[in-house]
Design a protein around this motif. Structure first.
Motif, PDB file in Angstrom:
ATOM      1  N   ARG A 191       2.594  13.249  -4.454  1.00  0.00           N
ATOM      2  CA  ARG A 191       4.023  13.576  -4.531  1.00  0.00           C
ATOM      3  C   ARG A 191       4.455  14.514  -3.413  1.00  0.00           C
ATOM      4  N   SER A 192       3.567  15.401  -2.967  1.00  0.00           N
ATOM      5  CA  SER A 192       3.933  16.363  -1.922  1.00  0.00           C
ATOM      6  C   SER A 192       3.697  15.830  -0.516  1.00  0.00           C
ATOM      7  N   THR A 193       3.129  14.650  -0.400  1.00  0.00           N
ATOM      8  CA  THR A 193       2.890  14.066   0.922  1.00  0.00           C
ATOM      9  C   THR A 193       4.183  13.469   1.456  1.00  0.00           C
ATOM     10  N   PRO A 194       4.599  13.855   2.663  1.00  0.00           N
ATOM     11  CA  PRO A 194       5.856  13.322   3.206  1.00  0.00           C
ATOM     12  C   PRO A 194       5.842  11.800   3.291  1.00  0.00           C
ATOM     13  N   VAL A 195       7.014  11.208   3.135  1.00  0.00           N
ATOM     14  CA  VAL A 195       7.138   9.755   3.167  1.00  0.00           C
ATOM     15  C   VAL A 195       6.636   9.205   4.496  1.00  0.00           C
ATOM     16  N   HIS A 196       6.989   9.884   5.612  1.00  0.00           N
ATOM     17  CA  HIS A 196       6.590   9.352   6.915  1.00  0.00           C
ATOM     18  C   HIS A 196       5.073   9.416   7.095  1.00  0.00           C
ATOM     19  N   THR A 197       4.413  10.367   6.433  1.00  0.00           N
ATOM     20  CA  THR A 197       2.952  10.455   6.520  1.00  0.00           C
ATOM     21  C   THR A 197       2.306   9.266   5.795  1.00  0.00           C
ATOM     22  N   ILE A 198       2.854   8.945   4.630  1.00  0.00           N
ATOM     23  CA  ILE A 198       2.347   7.779   3.887  1.00  0.00           C
ATOM     24  C   ILE A 198       2.545   6.506   4.697  1.00  0.00           C
ATOM     25  N   PRO A 254      12.392   4.110   0.535  1.00  0.00           N
ATOM     26  CA  PRO A 254      11.142   4.732   0.070  1.00  0.00           C
ATOM     27  C   PRO A 254      11.376   6.011  -0.734  1.00  0.00           C
ATOM     28  N   THR A 255      12.319   6.837  -0.286  1.00  0.00           N
ATOM     29  CA  THR A 255      12.590   8.087  -1.001  1.00  0.00           C
ATOM     30  C   THR A 255      13.163   7.801  -2.390  1.00  0.00           C
ATOM     31  N   GLU A 256      14.073   6.848  -2.474  1.00  0.00           N
ATOM     32  CA  GLU A 256      14.656   6.494  -3.771  1.00  0.00           C
ATOM     33  C   GLU A 256      13.592   5.919  -4.709  1.00  0.00           C
ATOM     34  N   TYR A 257      12.701   5.122  -4.141  1.00  0.00           N
ATOM     35  CA  TYR A 257      11.640   4.542  -4.978  1.00  0.00           C
ATOM     36  C   TYR A 257      10.747   5.639  -5.537  1.00  0.00           C
ATOM     37  N   ARG A 258      10.406   6.616  -4.707  1.00  0.00           N
ATOM     38  CA  ARG A 258       9.550   7.712  -5.177  1.00  0.00           C
ATOM     39  C   ARG A 258      10.223   8.472  -6.310  1.00  0.00           C
ATOM     40  N   VAL A 259      11.514   8.734  -6.179  1.00  0.00           N
ATOM     41  CA  VAL A 259      12.259   9.444  -7.237  1.00  0.00           C
ATOM     42  C   VAL A 259      12.264   8.621  -8.521  1.00  0.00           C
ATOM     43  N   GLN A 260      12.513   7.310  -8.401  1.00  0.00           N
ATOM     44  CA  GLN A 260      12.528   6.445  -9.589  1.00  0.00           C
ATOM     45  C   GLN A 260      11.160   6.394 -10.266  1.00  0.00           C
ATOM     46  N   ALA A 261      10.105   6.306  -9.445  1.00  0.00           N
ATOM     47  CA  ALA A 261       8.760   6.261 -10.022  1.00  0.00           C
ATOM     48  C   ALA A 261       8.432   7.558 -10.729  1.00  0.00           C
ATOM     49  N   GLY A 306       0.818  -1.209   0.000  1.00  0.00           N
ATOM     50  CA  GLY A 306       0.000   0.000   0.000  1.00  0.00           C
ATOM     51  C   GLY A 306       0.850   1.256   0.000  1.00  0.00           C
ATOM     52  N   ALA A 307       1.909   1.251   0.808  1.00  0.00           N
ATOM     53  CA  ALA A 307       2.813   2.400   0.838  1.00  0.00           C
ATOM     54  C   ALA A 307       3.519   2.566  -0.500  1.00  0.00           C
ATOM     55  N   ARG A 308       3.929   1.458  -1.109  1.00  0.00           N
ATOM     56  CA  ARG A 308       4.606   1.538  -2.412  1.00  0.00           C
ATOM     57  C   ARG A 308       3.701   2.185  -3.453  1.00  0.00           C
ATOM     58  N   ARG A 309       2.418   1.774  -3.485  1.00  0.00           N
ATOM     59  CA  ARG A 309       1.482   2.372  -4.452  1.00  0.00           C
ATOM     60  C   ARG A 309       1.336   3.870  -4.218  1.00  0.00           C
ATOM     61  N   ASP A 310       1.249   4.274  -2.953  1.00  0.00           N
ATOM     62  CA  ASP A 310       1.096   5.700  -2.653  1.00  0.00           C
ATOM     63  C   ASP A 310       2.352   6.483  -3.025  1.00  0.00           C
ATOM     64  N   LEU A 324       2.524   1.948   9.635  1.00  0.00           N
ATOM     65  CA  LEU A 324       3.972   1.786   9.790  1.00  0.00           C
ATOM     66  C   LEU A 324       4.513   3.061  10.444  1.00  0.00           C
ATOM     67  N   VAL A 325       4.482   3.097  11.774  1.00  0.00           N
ATOM     68  CA  VAL A 325       4.704   4.365  12.487  1.00  0.00           C
ATOM     69  C   VAL A 325       6.176   4.616  12.812  1.00  0.00           C
ATOM     70  N   ARG A 326       7.006   3.606  12.796  1.00  0.00           N
ATOM     71  CA  ARG A 326       8.429   3.798  13.093  1.00  0.00           C
ATOM     72  C   ARG A 326       9.187   3.959  11.776  1.00  0.00           C
ATOM     73  N   ALA A 327       9.699   5.169  11.556  1.00  0.00           N
ATOM     74  CA  ALA A 327      10.331   5.498  10.282  1.00  0.00           C
ATOM     75  C   ALA A 327      11.489   4.556   9.944  1.00  0.00           C
TER      76      ALA A 327
END
Length: 331
Positions: free
Chosen positions: A286-293, A317-324, A275-279, A299-302
């Motif tokens: 795109r503007s939603t912080p990774v920790h919020t997703i 997660p950050t690298e995946y978002r950039v690649q996507a 679910g997090a990967r899809r988001d 998944l509360v512990r970063a």
């Protein structure tokens, strides 16, 4: 992809209604069909052959159906038919019962008996949406005399096993493009178990179901509960077991029998990470912080999220978002 799709726009206008009628007669028992929009008809339908079960999500302009005694004598496939209404309104008459149906209502009919689907006044060109299911009577592990009490009644798909059945049927349409033909027989088994559990719940006849049917239906119900509560960080195997009034050991056994080698906790984590990967890949987030997703998916512990994500997908997660995001950029 599973199923074959019919789009009326792919057929010349003068042949659309007749072509769709032939398709419907292959899906359900033959009936007389009529529509005031036959000369300018529109329909979209997917036929999903799931082993011995046929499911067909459909959207179409208002159409009436009438199965007569004569048609029953000419052709009877010995099936039960289930209809789930998702949009629009319909009237249904069967075995002396007449009901009006709207969104999230269900009805059951018997191909061995006449029926009529008619339309409320004033529908105009309002599109009717829903899902039909046809399955052999012999596959339902309940006496036919008990099923007679349900035929032609307006039943709810909003709560209990009815809501689970509704979610499964709507999910078939949503996931049909990514499902594989090899998935079809298993999906048919799950659908039959859900239908059996729903019939038994409505009839208060759960004890009449075979143990394996009850267990498979319970497993499906548990997985649906987990999906609905992934956002809750307190979702743990003991909580899930308590919510379903079963022991923790029995919960683990259900998962082992359904998917050998898979634990409850591992499946929860996999669903959350997916679910997090899809988001993270969603440009609208795109503007939603990774920790919020991550928090949205329980998944509360970063640090735990980052480690688990990297272990599953090979990047942070950050690298995946950039690649996507880069994959979406036009060349």
């Amino acid at each position: 992809m599973i199923g074959t799709v019919f789009r009326s726009d792919d057929v010349p206008a003068e042949h659309r209604f007749d072509y769709w009628g032939e398709l419907m007669h292959r899906a359900i028992a033959p009936s007389h069909m009529s529509s005031e929009f036959a000369d300018d008809f529109w329909a979209r339908q997917r036929l999903l052959e799931l082993g011995p079960v046929l499911a067909w999500p459909t959207s179409h302009l208002p159409t009436g159906f009438r199965r007569t005694e004569k048609l029953v004598r000419q052709s009877d496939p010995e099936m039960y038919h289930l209809s789930l209404v998702l949009g629009g309104g319909l009237g249904f008459e069967h075995l002396g019962r007449a009901e009006a149906y709207g969104p999230s209502d269900l009805w059951v009919s018997d191909t061995s008996r006449p029926y009529e689907v008619h339309l409320p006044a004033g529908l105009g060109r309002q599109v009717i949406t829903g899902v039909g299911v046809d399955f052999p009577k012999a596959l339902l592990p309940l006496p036919s005399a008990r099923i007679q009490h349900l035929l032609g009644r307006r039943l709810s798909g909003r709560e209990g096993v009815g809501a689970l059945l509704t979610g499964f049927l709507t999910g078939l349409e949503q996931q049909a493009d990514v499902l594989q033909p090899s998935d079809a027989p298993r999906l048919g088994t799950v659908l039959l178990d859900l239908l059996s559990a729903w019939f038994a719940q409505v009839l208060e006849a759960e004890d009449a179901l075979p143990p394996e049917t009850r267990e498979r239906a319970l497993t499906t119900r548990v997985r649906a509960f987990i999906r609905q509560n992934l956002h809750d960080p307190a979702l743990t195997p003991p909580v899930i077991a308590a919510a379903h009034h079963i022991s923790l050991s029995y919960l683990h056994r259900l998962f082992q029998e359904d998917s050998p080698g898979e634990t409850v906790a591992a499946w929860i984590r996999a669903q959350r990470l997916e679910g997090a990967r899809r988001d993270l890949a969603d440009p609208n987030l795109r503007s939603t912080p990774v920790h919020t997703i991550a928090t949205r998916w329980g998944l509360v512990r970063a640090s735990d999220f980052t480690r688990a994500f990297r272990g599953t997908y090979g990047v942070s997660p950050t690298e995946y978002r950039v690649q996507a995001g880069s994959a979406r950029e036009p060349e």
